[in-house]
Design a protein around this motif. Sequence first.
Motif, PDB file in Angstrom:
ATOM      1  N   VAL A   1       0.877  -1.169   0.000  1.00 51.02           N
ATOM      2  CA  VAL A   1       0.000   0.000   0.000  1.00 51.02           C
ATOM      3  C   VAL A   1       0.913   1.217   0.000  1.00 51.02           C
ATOM      4  O   VAL A   1       1.848   1.301   0.795  1.00 51.02           O
ATOM      5  CB  VAL A   1      -0.908   0.001   1.251  1.00 51.02           C
ATOM      6  CG1 VAL A   1      -1.724   1.271   1.304  1.00 51.02           C
ATOM      7  CG2 VAL A   1      -1.802  -1.229   1.240  1.00 51.02           C
ATOM      8  N   ILE A   2       0.670   2.123  -0.913  1.00 55.70           N
ATOM      9  CA  ILE A   2       1.557   3.269  -0.974  1.00 55.70           C
ATOM     10  C   ILE A   2       1.056   4.349  -0.023  1.00 55.70           C
ATOM     11  O   ILE A   2      -0.095   4.338   0.402  1.00 55.70           O
ATOM     12  CB  ILE A   2       1.711   3.802  -2.411  1.00 55.70           C
ATOM     13  CG1 ILE A   2       0.367   4.231  -3.004  1.00 55.70           C
ATOM     14  CG2 ILE A   2       2.376   2.770  -3.294  1.00 55.70           C
ATOM     15  CD1 ILE A   2       0.518   4.873  -4.361  1.00 55.70           C
ATOM     16  N   ASP A   3       1.948   5.291   0.328  1.00 57.29           N
ATOM     17  CA  ASP A   3       1.553   6.298   1.317  1.00 57.29           C
ATOM     18  C   ASP A   3       0.568   7.307   0.730  1.00 57.29           C
ATOM     19  O   ASP A   3       0.388   7.387  -0.479  1.00 57.29           O
ATOM     20  CB  ASP A   3       2.785   6.980   1.917  1.00 57.29           C
ATOM     21  CG  ASP A   3       3.559   7.752   0.867  1.00 57.29           C
ATOM     22  OD1 ASP A   3       2.956   8.558   0.149  1.00 57.29           O
ATOM     23  OD2 ASP A   3       4.786   7.533   0.760  1.00 57.29           O
ATOM     24  N   GLU A   4      -0.044   8.064   1.616  1.00 58.24           N
ATOM     25  CA  GLU A   4      -1.117   8.994   1.222  1.00 58.24           C
ATOM     26  C   GLU A   4      -0.680   9.988   0.146  1.00 58.24           C
ATOM     27  O   GLU A   4      -1.432  10.289  -0.772  1.00 58.24           O
ATOM     28  CB  GLU A   4      -1.623   9.753   2.456  1.00 58.24           C
ATOM     29  CG  GLU A   4      -2.547   8.941   3.345  1.00 58.24           C
ATOM     30  CD  GLU A   4      -3.824   8.465   2.638  1.00 58.24           C
ATOM     31  OE1 GLU A   4      -4.400   9.257   1.871  1.00 58.24           O
ATOM     32  OE2 GLU A   4      -4.217   7.298   2.842  1.00 58.24           O
ATOM     33  N   THR A   5       0.549  10.486   0.283  1.00 56.12           N
ATOM     34  CA  THR A   5       1.037  11.474  -0.687  1.00 56.12           C
ATOM     35  C   THR A   5       1.101  10.868  -2.079  1.00 56.12           C
ATOM     36  O   THR A   5       0.656  11.474  -3.064  1.00 56.12           O
ATOM     37  CB  THR A   5       2.471  11.944  -0.311  1.00 56.12           C
ATOM     38  OG1 THR A   5       2.581  11.956   1.101  1.00 56.12           O
ATOM     39  CG2 THR A   5       2.785  13.282  -0.909  1.00 56.12           C
ATOM     40  N   GLU A   6       1.648   9.654  -2.145  1.00 55.01           N
ATOM     41  CA  GLU A   6       1.777   9.026  -3.449  1.00 55.01           C
ATOM     42  C   GLU A   6       0.408   8.606  -3.994  1.00 55.01           C
ATOM     43  O   GLU A   6       0.163   8.656  -5.199  1.00 55.01           O
ATOM     44  CB  GLU A   6       2.740   7.837  -3.401  1.00 55.01           C
ATOM     45  CG  GLU A   6       3.279   7.511  -4.786  1.00 55.01           C
ATOM     46  CD  GLU A   6       4.392   6.470  -4.810  1.00 55.01           C
ATOM     47  OE1 GLU A   6       4.438   5.619  -3.907  1.00 55.01           O
ATOM     48  OE2 GLU A   6       5.205   6.515  -5.752  1.00 55.01           O
ATOM     49  N   LEU A   7      -0.474   8.229  -3.083  1.00 57.14           N
ATOM     50  CA  LEU A   7      -1.827   7.852  -3.490  1.00 57.14           C
ATOM     51  C   LEU A   7      -2.515   9.043  -4.150  1.00 57.14           C
ATOM     52  O   LEU A   7      -3.153   8.931  -5.198  1.00 57.14           O
ATOM     53  CB  LEU A   7      -2.631   7.395  -2.262  1.00 57.14           C
ATOM     54  CG  LEU A   7      -3.991   6.770  -2.540  1.00 57.14           C
ATOM     55  CD1 LEU A   7      -3.833   5.442  -3.256  1.00 57.14           C
ATOM     56  CD2 LEU A   7      -4.765   6.549  -1.238  1.00 57.14           C
ATOM     57  N   LYS A   8      -2.330  10.215  -3.548  1.00 57.05           N
ATOM     58  CA  LYS A   8      -2.927  11.423  -4.116  1.00 57.05           C
ATOM     59  C   LYS A   8      -2.302  11.729  -5.476  1.00 57.05           C
ATOM     60  O   LYS A   8      -2.982  12.090  -6.426  1.00 57.05           O
ATOM     61  CB  LYS A   8      -2.744  12.611  -3.155  1.00 57.05           C
ATOM     62  CG  LYS A   8      -3.538  13.809  -3.616  1.00 57.05           C
ATOM     63  CD  LYS A   8      -3.394  15.025  -2.741  1.00 57.05           C
ATOM     64  CE  LYS A   8      -4.159  16.208  -3.354  1.00 57.05           C
ATOM     65  NZ  LYS A   8      -3.713  16.562  -4.716  1.00 57.05           N
TER      66      LYS A   8
END
Length: 469
Positions: A25-32
Amino acid sequence: MSENKTEAEILKEQLFMDSQHTAKVIDETELKEAFDFCEGYKSFLNSCKTEREAALFAVKEAEKNGFVPFDNTKKYKAGDKVYYLNRGKAIILAVIGKKSVKEGVHISAAHIDSPRLDLKPNPLYEDSNIALFKTHYYGGIKKYQWVTIPLSLHGVVYKKDGTRVDVNIGENEGDPQFVITDLLPHLGTSQMERSAREVVKGEELNILVGSLPFKSDSGSELVKLNIMKILNEKYGIVERDFLTAELEAVPAMKVTDIGFDRSMIGGYGHDDRVCAYPALMAILELDSAPDYTAVTVLTDKEETGSDGSTGLNSDYLRYFLADLGRCEGDILGRDVLSKSKCLSADVNAAFDPTFPSVLDKMNASFINKGIVVTKYTGARGKSGTSDANAEFVSEVAQIFDNNGVNWQLGELGKVDEGGGGTVAKYVANMNVDVVDVGVPVLSMHAPFEVVSKLDVYMAKKAFLKFFEA
Ligand code: MN
Ligand code: MN
């Protein structure tokens, strides 16, 4: 922590594959970042439904980013950006690297054609006061999926005097659209007894294009006449111009987010624009000269087997790479090719829990687990595939592992379940190292396919890291 673990658990940790390896699962920043990247992809998909439209889009974006038409009589230096448009339907973009091209180049090759319904050369007819277009499907489709959905019409018509008319109707707000009719279930008894392959037959894929007759007290084919009159007023064309035209009917639906969590994208033509767009964006994103010359190829005709002057079974890529060698000095094309490496950027079939039986779950790809590396495609004992070698697959795996690219390995279906192919073998046959790397797709080749946003983003990251390697 580990003191509570049994010896077996410890050994397993050391020796078994990390099952999370492919599902990070990638982090929130990368998800955005991933979701934002996909907004660009969605609008590309909405506006580029044919290979011509996608190639034109690539030219425009390339020019905005400093790419100029390739001139094989010029000398280029590291960081120079060039493109070569092949007949308006395929394009090669390159960023010249710091190393000589005799060290090889790094290629990402995707295709920009998708399954669709081409109009026959003589398409327009009237039957029972209804005007219709006859079609000949392009690529592998389940024909029954293409009825009772809105269609739009794209392509080019050349008038007798050579003037070109671009056609794009059914995409803009207020445009009319088209449709292929189907039988009502009430009267479908014998149709439903046909095999699925024949539920709707090729010659039944006739597109509804009109029903109002030209106002006249007498005469036949007045509905057809009325349609020709409208086409003549709008485009200046006459019926004869169809004979030489290239008109393609494609699904008119707009791209949309899928799921409460908006994690997926539904739309027409993910195969293979979902790899073409990231491959294009990756090369546009290269702001400094890479070590190896980076090459993105967006090709045509993959869905019909890559034959033809704009398909990768033609020599246009080979000639382009040879020209790069010639531009640099006296470097032979064969020397450029033999050291080159390529990601054949094409989609694979994502595991579908509703139809689990066709895939070996241990060797299948799943949406959201990152891009899928496909060592081989083909059918019947790996026929019709290049089957990448361990050296190159592990090299690519290392690039991905070292750069935070989520990736997984996948086969195209169970052994002897069916199969397919990509452009990989055509590039491999030029003596280039190749492996398939792409986005897993649900409902592949349907008029409305599904991909995950994370995978689209990972594709861009993968191609970029490959270029930078
Ligand atoms: Mn494909
Ligand atoms: Mn395909």
